[in-house]
Design an enzyme around this catalytic site. Structure first.
Site, short mmCIF file in Angstrom:
data_model
loop_
_atom_site.label_atom_id
_atom_site.label_comp_id
_atom_site.label_asym_id
_atom_site.label_seq_id
_atom_site.Cartn_x
_atom_site.Cartn_y
_atom_site.Cartn_z
N VAL A 1 -19.10 -21.07 0.48
CA VAL A 1 -18.13 -22.07 0.92
C VAL A 1 -17.90 -21.92 2.42
O VAL A 1 -17.69 -20.82 2.91
CB VAL A 1 -16.78 -21.89 0.18
CG1 VAL A 1 -15.72 -22.84 0.75
CG2 VAL A 1 -16.96 -22.14 -1.32
N GLY B 1 -15.48 -18.67 6.08
CA GLY B 1 -16.42 -18.89 4.98
C GLY B 1 -16.34 -17.75 3.99
O GLY B 1 -15.70 -16.73 4.25
N LYS B 2 -16.94 -17.93 2.87
CA LYS B 2 -17.02 -16.86 1.88
C LYS B 2 -18.12 -17.22 0.89
O LYS B 2 -18.38 -18.41 0.65
CB LYS B 2 -15.69 -16.73 1.12
CG LYS B 2 -15.46 -15.35 0.56
CD LYS B 2 -14.91 -14.42 1.63
CE LYS B 2 -14.74 -13.03 1.11
NZ LYS B 2 -14.07 -12.17 2.11
N GLY B 3 -18.74 -16.19 0.31
CA GLY B 3 -19.77 -16.44 -0.69
C GLY B 3 -19.62 -15.48 -1.84
O GLY B 3 -18.87 -14.50 -1.76
#
Ligand code: NAD
Length: 448
Positions: free
Chosen positions: A92, A137-139
């Site tokens: 994201v 962001g992050k995943g």
């Protein structure tokens, strides 16, 4: 509730899909994830409060919350026994207004898109509060890394990068380690991305091993940032660290390093806990000795000169400084009234609930909020990215000097906002971040 859901599923066989979610709060609810329920709702309550203080246009408020882009992939991986498994994976980008999206990749069985969206938005505010040119962001990959072999982890990581290749990039989205990932996963990430680009691209990811472009000082950075912000808070309150006492919950990377660095400034740690339990010594615990002991035994329990206490006492101890450095939502409206310290330095993400925040504010306790207090980590990640892009590496002293500069400036900005608007340091931190973000959003305008 569970019963009802089961019945519904049996009847229709197919889940009904309603209209597309329009409210970000629903879109990013943290239910059934590796985070406790409502952590994201807690953050959004604070964002809302900061927006009200800033008298922000409601259109901009909505813009602030929605993620820019969320990507989903199902990763086929060949397991060691020859079978194939599909792993749901996400990335994201909450915001790229101020720079490339920045944030970790989590490998955990409870990872969901909702959780990743929540964590990505957190990163946007954290990057803005320390004024580094990154968005958020992050995943995540839904998997249990402890049950995967090294080969399976490598194939999973490489497939993740390959499938989401287009969303990553040094100018676009720069991941880092998070729960369940570390320097080795970042090394595979960098290698896969570089192979597909056709040249080495170290700046696509941070938290790499130092031998392949990682920054010196990164391991200590979050704890060092906690030390700096606590020192600045003490200065503001007129608290002499040479005679101050402290307690720390969690003795991992953040807890042990912030304790060691504050101990070097004279702070006496009387209470320490980890997942195995809590210990106490009224004369002060030797933090270096305890660190060696924990490395050797895996627990704080039984360390020389300490007695075992109830874990809760670490939070309610009569000390000057409390550092929650383990879990989310540990300071709640149930225990906040019993907290007696002068400063809470949030090493962990989200350790204080909004209900507790109100109580702590009334009690006059200074809470250094997570998005400021533990931002040393993302700051040195930024330094790693800068060093990769210029191709020249700084000494550890240089990294620490620059971190000191950034953290002191951010603390000063948040404190000034807090005093000017007579709001808590937490709301002030969100206000500082949102002002920076909104300025750029308005200058850039909305294309299309
Ligand atoms: P870590 O795994 O190194 O350490 C976690 C510590 O918490 C361990 O000592 C563990 O025993 C302890 N712990 C777990 N459950 C506990 C419990 N119920 N009671 C008391 N202690 C408990 O993790 P870390 O990297 O130090 O991260 C700690 C917190 O800081 C997390 O909230 C993380 O999201 C946050 N954080 C970390 C970084 C970073 O750079 N490492 C950056 C920003 C925020």
């Amino acid at each position: 509730m569970a019963k009802q859901a089961k019945g519904k599923g049996k009847k229709s066989g197919v889940k009904k899909v309603g209209p597309l979610p329009v409210h970000p709060r629903r879109l990013v609810s943290t239910k059934n994830t590796s985070l406790p329920i409502s952590v994201f709702d807690n953050v959004m309550k604070q964002v809302d409060e900061a927006c009200v203080q800033l008298k922000l246009d409601p259109n901009l408020q909505e813009f602030l919350k929605m993620p820019r882009r969320s990507s989903i992939a199902y990763l086929p991986v060949q397991m060691d026994d020859g079978s194939h498994r599909m792993f749901p994976a996400y990335r994201v980008q909450h915001s790229i207004a101020r720079g490339p999206a920045k944030g970790g990749i989590r490998y955990h069985p409870g990872v969901t898109l909702d959780e990743v969206q929540a964590l990505a938005s957190w990163m946007t505010f954290k990057s803005a509060v320390v004024n580094i040119p990154f968005g958020g962001g992050k995943g995540g990959i839904q998997c249990d890394p402890t049950k995967l072999s090294r080969g399976e982890l490598e194939r999973l990581t490489r497939r993740y990068v390959a499938d989401l290749m287009n969303v990553f990039g040094p100018e676009l989205d720069v991941p880092a380690p998070d729960v369940g990932t570390g320097p080795q996963v970042m090394a595979w990430f960098m290698d896969t991305y570089s192979m597909r680009e056709g040249h080495p691209s170290p700046a696509v990811v941070t938290g790499k091993p130092t031998s392949m472009g990682g920054s010196l000082g990164r391991t200590e950075a979050t704890g060092r940032g906690v030390m700096i912000s606590t020192r600045e808070a003490a200065k503001h309150l007129g608290l002499d660290l040479a005679t101050a006492t402290a307690s720390v919950q969690g003795f991992g990377n953040v807890g042990s390093i912030s304790a060691r660095l504050l101990h070097e400034l004279g702070v006496k740690f009387t209470h320490v806990s980890d997942v195995t339990g809590a210990v106490y010594n009224p004369d002060g615990i030797d933090i270096d000795g305890l660190s060696e002991y924990v490395t050797r035994t895996g627990s704080v329990l039984g360390y020389q000169g300490t007695t075992q206490i109830k874990p809760e006492e670490v939070l309610t101890a009569k000390v000057d400084i409390l550092i929650p450095a383990a879990l989310e939502s540990v300071i709640t409206d149930k225990n906040a009234r019993r907290i007696k310290c002068k400063i809470i330095a949030e090493g962990a993400n989200g350790p204080t609930t909004p209900g507790a925040d109100k109580i702590l504010n009334k009690k006059g306790i200074m809470v250094i909020p997570d998005i400021l207090c533990n931002a040393g980590g993302v700051t040195v990640s930024y330094f790693e990215w800068v060093q990769n892009r210029i191709g020249y590496f700084w000494s550890e002293d240089e990294v620490n000097r620059r971190l000191e500069e950034k953290m002191v400036a951010a603390f000063g900005d948040v404190l000034a906002m807090s005093l000017e608007h007579e709001v808590s340091m937490r709301i002030a931190a969100f206000m500082v971040a949102i002002e920076r973000l909104i300025e750029v959003v308005q200058l850039r305008g909305i294309y299309g």
